[in-house]
Scaffold this active site. Sequence first.
Site, PDB file in Angstrom:
ATOM      1  N   SER A  49      48.224  57.155  52.277  1.00  0.00           N
ATOM      2  CA  SER A  49      47.218  57.596  53.250  1.00  0.00           C
ATOM      3  C   SER A  49      47.770  58.559  54.311  1.00  0.00           C
ATOM      4  CB  SER A  49      46.549  56.395  53.908  1.00  0.00           C
ATOM      5  OG  SER A  49      45.797  55.696  52.938  1.00  0.00           O
ATOM      6  N   LYS A  67      42.450  42.962  55.750  1.00  0.00           N
ATOM      7  CA  LYS A  67      41.069  43.466  55.680  1.00  0.00           C
ATOM      8  C   LYS A  67      40.026  42.436  56.146  1.00  0.00           C
ATOM      9  CE  LYS A  67      41.764  46.908  52.082  1.00  0.00           C
ATOM     10  NZ  LYS A  67      41.261  47.488  50.847  1.00  0.00           N
ATOM     11  N   ASP A 127      35.636  51.268  50.677  1.00  0.00           N
ATOM     12  CA  ASP A 127      36.267  51.136  49.355  1.00  0.00           C
ATOM     13  C   ASP A 127      35.256  51.248  48.205  1.00  0.00           C
ATOM     14  OD1 ASP A 127      38.931  50.822  50.138  1.00  0.00           O
ATOM     15  OD2 ASP A 127      38.710  48.659  50.435  1.00  0.00           O
ATOM     16  N   GLY A 144      36.702  41.323  36.411  1.00  0.00           N
ATOM     17  CA  GLY A 144      37.464  40.759  37.521  1.00  0.00           C
ATOM     18  C   GLY A 144      36.497  40.347  38.615  1.00  0.00           C
ATOM     19  N   ALA A 145      36.915  39.361  39.407  1.00  0.00           N
ATOM     20  CA  ALA A 145      36.029  38.847  40.465  1.00  0.00           C
ATOM     21  C   ALA A 145      36.791  38.616  41.759  1.00  0.00           C
ATOM     22  CB  ALA A 145      35.366  37.557  39.979  1.00  0.00           C
ATOM     23  N   GLY A 146      37.804  39.444  42.020  1.00  0.00           N
ATOM     24  CA  GLY A 146      38.569  39.342  43.266  1.00  0.00           C
ATOM     25  C   GLY A 146      37.968  40.225  44.354  1.00  0.00           C
ATOM     26  N   ALA A 175      38.549  43.351  45.260  1.00  0.00           N
ATOM     27  CA  ALA A 175      38.173  44.719  44.889  1.00  0.00           C
ATOM     28  C   ALA A 175      36.837  44.717  44.153  1.00  0.00           C
ATOM     29  CB  ALA A 175      39.258  45.336  44.017  1.00  0.00           C
ATOM     30  N   ILE A 208      40.871  50.605  38.917  1.00  0.00           N
ATOM     31  CA  ILE A 208      41.125  50.834  40.348  1.00  0.00           C
ATOM     32  C   ILE A 208      42.607  51.054  40.636  1.00  0.00           C
ATOM     33  CG2 ILE A 208      39.087  49.527  41.055  1.00  0.00           C
ATOM     34  CD1 ILE A 208      41.116  47.306  41.928  1.00  0.00           C
ATOM     35  N   GLN A 219      37.679  56.830  49.331  1.00  0.00           N
ATOM     36  CA  GLN A 219      37.533  55.898  50.468  1.00  0.00           C
ATOM     37  C   GLN A 219      38.127  56.526  51.718  1.00  0.00           C
ATOM     38  OE1 GLN A 219      40.065  54.164  52.254  1.00  0.00           O
ATOM     39  NE2 GLN A 219      41.673  55.064  51.015  1.00  0.00           N
TER      40      GLN A 219
HETATM   41  P1  ATR Z   1      41.931  41.808  44.391  1.00  0.00           P
HETATM   42  O1  ATR Z   1      41.513  40.897  45.509  1.00  0.00           O
HETATM   43  O2  ATR Z   1      42.967  42.808  44.772  1.00  0.00           O
HETATM   44  O3  ATR Z   1      40.797  42.391  43.646  1.00  0.00           O
HETATM   45  P2  ATR Z   1      42.684  39.402  43.139  1.00  0.00           P
HETATM   46  O4  ATR Z   1      41.984  38.652  44.174  1.00  0.00           O
HETATM   47  O5  ATR Z   1      44.080  39.052  42.782  1.00  0.00           O
HETATM   48  O6  ATR Z   1      42.730  40.948  43.377  1.00  0.00           O
HETATM   49  O7  ATR Z   1      41.730  39.350  41.873  1.00  0.00           O
HETATM   50  C1  ATR Z   1      42.244  39.235  40.705  1.00  0.00           C
HETATM   51  C2  ATR Z   1      41.123  39.187  39.684  1.00  0.00           C
HETATM   52  O8  ATR Z   1      41.680  39.606  38.467  1.00  0.00           O
HETATM   53  C3  ATR Z   1      40.569  37.813  39.475  1.00  0.00           C
HETATM   54  O9  ATR Z   1      39.231  37.921  39.083  1.00  0.00           O
HETATM   55  C4  ATR Z   1      41.437  37.303  38.333  1.00  0.00           C
HETATM   56  O10 ATR Z   1      40.821  36.363  37.487  1.00  0.00           O
HETATM   57  P3  ATR Z   1      40.732  34.799  37.876  1.00  0.00           P
HETATM   58  O11 ATR Z   1      39.512  34.657  38.758  1.00  0.00           O
HETATM   59  O12 ATR Z   1      40.577  34.132  36.566  1.00  0.00           O
HETATM   60  O13 ATR Z   1      42.007  34.460  38.572  1.00  0.00           O
HETATM   61  C5  ATR Z   1      41.638  38.544  37.534  1.00  0.00           C
HETATM   62  N1  ATR Z   1      42.910  38.558  36.774  1.00  0.00           N
HETATM   63  C6  ATR Z   1      44.155  38.508  37.260  1.00  0.00           C
HETATM   64  N2  ATR Z   1      45.059  38.616  36.269  1.00  0.00           N
HETATM   65  C7  ATR Z   1      44.346  38.714  35.124  1.00  0.00           C
HETATM   66  C8  ATR Z   1      44.694  38.854  33.745  1.00  0.00           C
HETATM   67  N3  ATR Z   1      45.967  38.903  33.359  1.00  0.00           N
HETATM   68  N4  ATR Z   1      43.695  38.944  32.846  1.00  0.00           N
HETATM   69  C9  ATR Z   1      42.404  38.878  33.227  1.00  0.00           C
HETATM   70  N5  ATR Z   1      42.016  38.744  34.513  1.00  0.00           N
HETATM   71  C10 ATR Z   1      42.971  38.674  35.440  1.00  0.00           C
END
Ligand code: ATR
Length: 276
Positions: A17, A66, A103, A124-126, A128, A213, A243
């Site tokens: 940045s 954040k 973002d 993914g459900a983290g 991001a 991402i 962003q």
């Molecule tokens: P961020 O907050 O940066 O988005 P995070 O919170 O670490 O990252 O989110 C990770 C996401 O990637 C989660 O949805 C995780 O799945 P789980 O809910 O089952 O933990 C997913 N993830 C991490 N490693 C993975 C992998 N090797 N294969 C598939 N999904 C993965």
Amino acid sequence: MKKWFAVIGNPIAHSLSPYMHDTWLEEQHINASYIPVHVEEGKLEEAVNALKLLGCSGWNVTVPYKEAIIPFLDEVDNSAKGIGAVNTVVKTGDGRFVGYNTDGFGFIESLGPIDQTNRILIIGAGGAARGIAHAFKQLDFSHIAIANRTYANAKRLVEELQIGQAITLEEAEATIAQFDVIVHTTPQGMKNNTATLPIQLSQIKEHAIVADIVYNPLVTPFLEEAKKYNVRTVNGLGMLVHQGAIAFTYWNGVKPNTEQMVERLTEQLGGNYVNR
Ligand code: ATR
């Protein structure tokens, strides 16, 4: 007084940045600087007070602050509130500090023009995924699915944001042909992460867009896989740049050049970028 902006986080030394914003400030002939600030664990409140005291005009917030920064701001806009995370702080004319989250919108802008009728799959459900899903919802996209290794986490996210549907990775793979935009948000494919791909893409539709991402490496294993099917791929550099561009526009009232910045950073990272 010369204006100054900052990015706070931990770690922060390798943030792109400062280069990006300093380049834009120079291009736009704005007399200001942008500096990285490493904030020690437990010192966020003191750091925010210091930024305010020392006349910082606005700053970006990155991992791990954040969410934690919200109580120290005067106001948080709707998108940041919905996501529960702030990545940009703006000082208003009357000296108040307002939090935004650029973002998700930055990510969507990085895709180029897309249609609200496009069907979106987020893997993914983290944090991001949350920001991106929320932005798609705010822009009135009506078909949003979240697929995740742990189904319960996808379900919780869908319920919290009141969007689309939660599906398993197996369901995502089986129905991949229905989606126009596929967004990979898991850390799989980042440096030193050797886990296998979350889903296979063999049934992907011809004009789909596949986005990741991550920008280190510039081509993740997921994008490498997508390239086999001749679909358009987008790496995480566009999200970083867009962003930042939205934040820059909040602070300075002018839009910086995003396309050229993506090119510059791509050249700089040139395949052997390592984020330590
Ligand atoms: P961020 O907050 O940066 O988005 P995070 O919170 O670490 O990252 O989110 C990770 C996401 O990637 C989660 O949805 C995780 O799945 P789980 O809910 O089952 O933990 C997913 N993830 C991490 N490693 C993975 C992998 N090797 N294969 C598939 N999904 C993965």
